[in-house]
Design a protein around this motif. Sequence first.
Motif, PDB file in Angstrom:
ATOM      1  N   LYS A  27       9.813  -4.130  -7.614  1.00 42.45           N
ATOM      2  CA  LYS A  27       9.621  -5.527  -7.191  1.00 42.45           C
ATOM      3  C   LYS A  27      10.585  -6.442  -7.950  1.00 42.45           C
ATOM      4  CE  LYS A  27       6.126  -9.162  -6.880  1.00 42.45           C
ATOM      5  NZ  LYS A  27       6.729  -9.795  -5.714  1.00 42.45           N
ATOM      6  N   ARG A  28      10.700  -6.203  -9.247  1.00 42.91           N
ATOM      7  CA  ARG A  28      11.574  -7.033 -10.085  1.00 42.91           C
ATOM      8  C   ARG A  28      13.048  -6.843  -9.706  1.00 42.91           C
ATOM      9  NH1 ARG A  28      11.420  -4.664 -15.487  1.00 42.91           N
ATOM     10  NH2 ARG A  28      13.200  -3.552 -14.641  1.00 42.91           N
ATOM     11  N   ASP A  29      13.478  -5.594  -9.530  1.00 43.05           N
ATOM     12  CA  ASP A  29      14.906  -5.333  -9.363  1.00 43.05           C
ATOM     13  C   ASP A  29      15.394  -5.402  -7.918  1.00 43.05           C
ATOM     14  OD1 ASP A  29      15.017  -5.046 -12.058  1.00 43.05           O
ATOM     15  OD2 ASP A  29      14.990  -2.862 -12.059  1.00 43.05           O
ATOM     16  N   ALA A  30      14.509  -5.123  -6.956  1.00 43.35           N
ATOM     17  CA  ALA A  30      14.968  -5.125  -5.552  1.00 43.35           C
ATOM     18  C   ALA A  30      14.570  -6.407  -4.835  1.00 43.35           C
ATOM     19  CB  ALA A  30      14.423  -3.919  -4.809  1.00 43.35           C
ATOM     20  N   ASN A  31      13.664  -7.179  -5.424  1.00 41.66           N
ATOM     21  CA  ASN A  31      13.256  -8.448  -4.830  1.00 41.66           C
ATOM     22  C   ASN A  31      12.745  -8.285  -3.395  1.00 41.66           C
ATOM     23  OD1 ASN A  31      12.807 -11.172  -4.882  1.00 41.66           O
ATOM     24  ND2 ASN A  31      14.865 -11.696  -4.116  1.00 41.66           N
ATOM     25  N   VAL A  32      11.862  -7.283  -3.210  1.00 42.96           N
ATOM     26  CA  VAL A  32      11.209  -7.086  -1.912  1.00 42.96           C
ATOM     27  C   VAL A  32       9.696  -7.141  -2.120  1.00 42.96           C
ATOM     28  CG1 VAL A  32      12.940  -5.628  -0.782  1.00 42.96           C
ATOM     29  CG2 VAL A  32      11.247  -4.571  -2.296  1.00 42.96           C
ATOM     30  N   LEU A  33       8.947  -7.285  -1.022  1.00 40.30           N
ATOM     31  CA  LEU A  33       7.494  -7.169  -1.127  1.00 40.30           C
ATOM     32  C   LEU A  33       7.166  -5.729  -1.500  1.00 40.30           C
ATOM     33  CD1 LEU A  33       6.229  -9.087   2.039  1.00 40.30           C
ATOM     34  CD2 LEU A  33       6.125  -9.866  -0.345  1.00 40.30           C
ATOM     35  N   VAL A  34       6.178  -5.586  -2.384  1.00 37.51           N
ATOM     36  CA  VAL A  34       5.848  -4.262  -2.891  1.00 37.51           C
ATOM     37  C   VAL A  34       4.331  -4.043  -2.836  1.00 37.51           C
ATOM     38  CG1 VAL A  34       5.593  -3.081  -5.118  1.00 37.51           C
ATOM     39  CG2 VAL A  34       7.862  -3.752  -4.322  1.00 37.51           C
ATOM     40  N   GLY A  35       3.951  -2.848  -2.381  1.00 39.00           N
ATOM     41  CA  GLY A  35       2.552  -2.429  -2.455  1.00 39.00           C
ATOM     42  C   GLY A  35       2.408  -1.421  -3.577  1.00 39.00           C
ATOM     43  N   ALA A  36       1.442  -1.641  -4.479  1.00 39.97           N
ATOM     44  CA  ALA A  36       1.197  -0.713  -5.590  1.00 39.97           C
ATOM     45  C   ALA A  36       0.046   0.215  -5.219  1.00 39.97           C
ATOM     46  CB  ALA A  36       0.859  -1.485  -6.861  1.00 39.97           C
ATOM     47  N   VAL A  37       0.130   1.451  -5.703  1.00 45.57           N
ATOM     48  CA  VAL A  37      -0.919   2.447  -5.423  1.00 45.57           C
ATOM     49  C   VAL A  37      -0.975   3.436  -6.572  1.00 45.57           C
ATOM     50  CG1 VAL A  37       0.601   4.061  -4.163  1.00 45.57           C
ATOM     51  CG2 VAL A  37      -1.841   3.992  -3.626  1.00 45.57           C
ATOM     52  N   GLY A  38      -2.127   4.058  -6.713  1.00 48.00           N
ATOM     53  CA  GLY A  38      -2.275   5.132  -7.687  1.00 48.00           C
ATOM     54  C   GLY A  38      -3.211   4.765  -8.818  1.00 48.00           C
ATOM     55  N   ARG A  39      -4.357   5.401  -8.834  1.00 48.49           N
ATOM     56  CA  ARG A  39      -5.356   5.224  -9.892  1.00 48.49           C
ATOM     57  C   ARG A  39      -5.827   3.774 -10.048  1.00 48.49           C
ATOM     58  NH1 ARG A  39      -4.578   8.885 -15.087  1.00 48.49           N
ATOM     59  NH2 ARG A  39      -6.727   8.181 -15.204  1.00 48.49           N
ATOM     60  N   ILE A  40      -5.791   3.019  -8.955  1.00 47.41           N
ATOM     61  CA  ILE A  40      -6.364   1.669  -8.991  1.00 47.41           C
ATOM     62  C   ILE A  40      -7.803   1.814  -8.498  1.00 47.41           C
ATOM     63  CG2 ILE A  40      -6.190  -0.717  -8.193  1.00 47.41           C
ATOM     64  CD1 ILE A  40      -3.169  -0.051  -7.574  1.00 47.41           C
ATOM     65  N   THR A  41      -8.749   1.520  -9.366  1.00 48.62           N
ATOM     66  CA  THR A  41     -10.152   1.759  -9.010  1.00 48.62           C
ATOM     67  C   THR A  41     -11.045   0.532  -9.164  1.00 48.62           C
ATOM     68  OG1 THR A  41     -10.554   2.572 -11.247  1.00 48.62           O
ATOM     69  CG2 THR A  41     -10.101   4.247  -9.562  1.00 48.62           C
ATOM     70  N   THR A  42     -10.654  -0.441  -9.988  1.00 53.33           N
ATOM     71  CA  THR A  42     -11.549  -1.580 -10.213  1.00 53.33           C
ATOM     72  C   THR A  42     -10.920  -2.864  -9.674  1.00 53.33           C
ATOM     73  OG1 THR A  42     -10.666  -2.269 -12.370  1.00 53.33           O
ATOM     74  CG2 THR A  42     -12.323  -0.504 -12.386  1.00 53.33           C
ATOM     75  N   PRO A  43     -11.774  -3.820  -9.256  1.00 52.81           N
ATOM     76  CA  PRO A  43     -11.260  -5.104  -8.764  1.00 52.81           C
ATOM     77  C   PRO A  43     -10.452  -5.842  -9.841  1.00 52.81           C
ATOM     78  CG  PRO A  43     -13.662  -4.985  -8.476  1.00 52.81           C
ATOM     79  CD  PRO A  43     -13.236  -3.710  -9.145  1.00 52.81           C
ATOM     80  N   GLN A  44     -10.873  -5.705 -11.094  1.00 51.42           N
ATOM     81  CA  GLN A  44     -10.181  -6.409 -12.184  1.00 51.42           C
ATOM     82  C   GLN A  44      -8.763  -5.870 -12.365  1.00 51.42           C
ATOM     83  OE1 GLN A  44     -13.274  -5.105 -12.377  1.00 51.42           O
ATOM     84  NE2 GLN A  44     -14.487  -6.981 -12.475  1.00 51.42           N
ATOM     85  N   GLN A  45      -8.618  -4.561 -12.241  1.00 47.81           N
ATOM     86  CA  GLN A  45      -7.308  -3.931 -12.365  1.00 47.81           C
ATOM     87  C   GLN A  45      -6.396  -4.394 -11.214  1.00 47.81           C
ATOM     88  OE1 GLN A  45      -7.884   0.248 -11.903  1.00 47.81           O
ATOM     89  NE2 GLN A  45      -5.777   0.811 -12.438  1.00 47.81           N
ATOM     90  N   ALA A  46      -6.944  -4.433 -10.002  1.00 51.87           N
ATOM     91  CA  ALA A  46      -6.174  -4.876  -8.832  1.00 51.87           C
ATOM     92  C   ALA A  46      -5.745  -6.334  -9.004  1.00 51.87           C
ATOM     93  CB  ALA A  46      -7.027  -4.720  -7.571  1.00 51.87           C
ATOM     94  N   GLU A  47      -6.687  -7.168  -9.442  1.00 49.55           N
ATOM     95  CA  GLU A  47      -6.426  -8.593  -9.625  1.00 49.55           C
ATOM     96  C   GLU A  47      -5.335  -8.816 -10.679  1.00 49.55           C
ATOM     97  OE1 GLU A  47      -7.709 -10.897  -7.767  1.00 49.55           O
ATOM     98  OE2 GLU A  47      -7.072 -12.674  -8.871  1.00 49.55           O
ATOM     99  N   ARG A  48      -5.391  -8.036 -11.763  1.00 48.73           N
ATOM    100  CA  ARG A  48      -4.404  -8.197 -12.836  1.00 48.73           C
ATOM    101  C   ARG A  48      -2.989  -7.859 -12.350  1.00 48.73           C
ATOM    102  NH1 ARG A  48      -1.692  -4.967 -15.924  1.00 48.73           N
ATOM    103  NH2 ARG A  48      -2.844  -3.099 -15.309  1.00 48.73           N
ATOM    104  N   LEU A  49      -2.859  -6.787 -11.545  1.00 50.63           N
ATOM    105  CA  LEU A  49      -1.532  -6.394 -11.045  1.00 50.63           C
ATOM    106  C   LEU A  49      -0.927  -7.514 -10.189  1.00 50.63           C
ATOM    107  CD1 LEU A  49      -2.358  -2.704 -10.063  1.00 50.63           C
ATOM    108  CD2 LEU A  49      -0.706  -3.413 -11.811  1.00 50.63           C
ATOM    109  N   LEU A  50      -1.777  -8.179  -9.410  1.00 51.21           N
ATOM    110  CA  LEU A  50      -1.287  -9.282  -8.575  1.00 51.21           C
ATOM    111  C   LEU A  50      -0.978 -10.501  -9.439  1.00 51.21           C
ATOM    112  CD1 LEU A  50      -3.807  -8.929  -5.608  1.00 51.21           C
ATOM    113  CD2 LEU A  50      -1.380  -8.323  -5.570  1.00 51.21           C
ATOM    114  N   ALA A  51      -1.890 -10.810 -10.350  1.00 48.09           N
ATOM    115  CA  ALA A  51      -1.731 -12.008 -11.184  1.00 48.09           C
ATOM    116  C   ALA A  51      -0.486 -11.915 -12.062  1.00 48.09           C
ATOM    117  CB  ALA A  51      -2.974 -12.211 -12.050  1.00 48.09           C
ATOM    118  N   GLU A  52      -0.164 -10.703 -12.511  1.00 50.99           N
ATOM    119  CA  GLU A  52       1.020 -10.527 -13.372  1.00 50.99           C
ATOM    120  C   GLU A  52       2.294 -10.312 -12.566  1.00 50.99           C
ATOM    121  OE1 GLU A  52      -0.075  -7.634 -16.339  1.00 50.99           O
ATOM    122  OE2 GLU A  52      -1.540  -9.009 -17.237  1.00 50.99           O
ATOM    123  N   GLY A  53       2.190 -10.438 -11.243  1.00 48.07           N
ATOM    124  CA  GLY A  53       3.380 -10.367 -10.386  1.00 48.07           C
ATOM    125  C   GLY A  53       3.962  -8.973 -10.272  1.00 48.07           C
ATOM    126  N   GLU A  54       3.131  -7.939 -10.519  1.00 46.13           N
ATOM    127  CA  GLU A  54       3.643  -6.566 -10.462  1.00 46.13           C
ATOM    128  C   GLU A  54       3.648  -6.011  -9.047  1.00 46.13           C
ATOM    129  OE1 GLU A  54       2.170  -3.963 -13.447  1.00 46.13           O
ATOM    130  OE2 GLU A  54       2.675  -5.363 -15.032  1.00 46.13           O
TER     131      GLU A  54
END
Length: 366
Positions: free
Chosen positions: A296-323
């Motif tokens: 996301k940082r280097d290619a400047n495209v929309l990115v979907g993250a996956v893998g071992r995401i199990t809790t709402p807090q973890q999902a929210e943090r990835l979005l909030a931190e722009g990952e």
Amino acid sequence: MLFEPLQIRGLSISNRAWMPPMCMYSADPAPGRAGFPTDFHVAHYAARAAGGAGLVTVEATGVSPEGRISPYDLGLWDDAQISSFARLTAGIRAGGAVPAIQLAHAGRKAATDKPWLGGGSVSETDLGWLPIGPSPLAFPGLPVPAELSRDEISAVVAQFAAAARRADAAGFDVVEIHAAHGYLLHSFLSPISNKRADEYGGSLENRARIVLEVAGAVRAVWPESKPLFMRVSATDWIEENPHDSRDAWTVEQTTQLARWVAELGVDLIHVSSGGVDQVPVPNDVDYQTRLAAEIKRDANVLVGAVGRITTPQQAERLLAEGEADAIYVGREMLRTPSWANDAAIELGARPRFIEQYAYTQPSARA
Ligand SMILES: Cc1cc2nc3c(=O)[nH]c(=O)nc-3n(C[C@H](O)[C@H](O)[C@H](O)COP(=O)(O)O)c2cc1C
């Protein structure tokens, strides 16, 4: 942020808690029925949609019979299959989600058995077929694939486009091109499986050629208003291994590929990893989501993250931190079809079908 809508082209997706493609190995392999979704598939996908997912991706669907991972996979190689897929899109839409489909060719990892039966090769004399690949090099434990000629490569590109046209006719709003996990497109990208000496092997440009051709051909038939995604393996997990000096597919190459396909009209990169060889994979919880952040940082495209995401807090943090821009929840959504609705309640957002499911519990409506 998990329950903020996301607009891509002409499509509005109600939230960012999405279901990734997951093979169910549940199609009937009999001639005439092979590739067709069944009542089980309709119920399975509709349940995750009603459970609150913003987008539901139908499992890896073969663009040809030989493109299936197993004889029990879905396929969209024939117009006769369109109406059965229309039942899937209707069920997903009725559940309130956007219907997406992953179009795939399994390449040298095709013709395998159901994983719970060991996942080994299914022979040609049984329900199997001879797999194809960029080079006559086998995946460990599977047969040596037949090397594709240039004409056969062009035919595969055309099969992806034809399957995308059928996906549109069946009512899908998103196509995801499967270029991950060691299947055909990834096996061209990776120098581990691609030893070709023609214009489809060697340099990064050459190894990426078939993927760019598929992206261009699919975009040409896929409606302008509808988003196109691509799933990639961001690394073969070989460069990261100090004990393995082989030339392999890396995050830097993935970033370049992401830039190229974005120019061709791919809207989102779904970042997975591995699958081209049997090698050790890190097991920390961020092992894969950190690759999404890097792309996301280097290619400047929309990115979907996956893998071992199990809790709402973890999902929210990835979005909030722009990952990432969207979060895919796989196995946890298999276990809990209402994962997204449960996450909405936990994060204080509004779950889907709250009236139907929770009006007897006034506290849940607050
Ligand atoms: C049963 C099962 C089937 C899968 N089938 C596919 C598939 O069809 N296409 C694909 O790209 N990934 C497939 N995957 C990988 C998932 O989409 C996902 O990337 C993986 O499970 C990691 O996410 P998770 O930790 O949230 O489960 C499958 C995974 C599972 C568990």
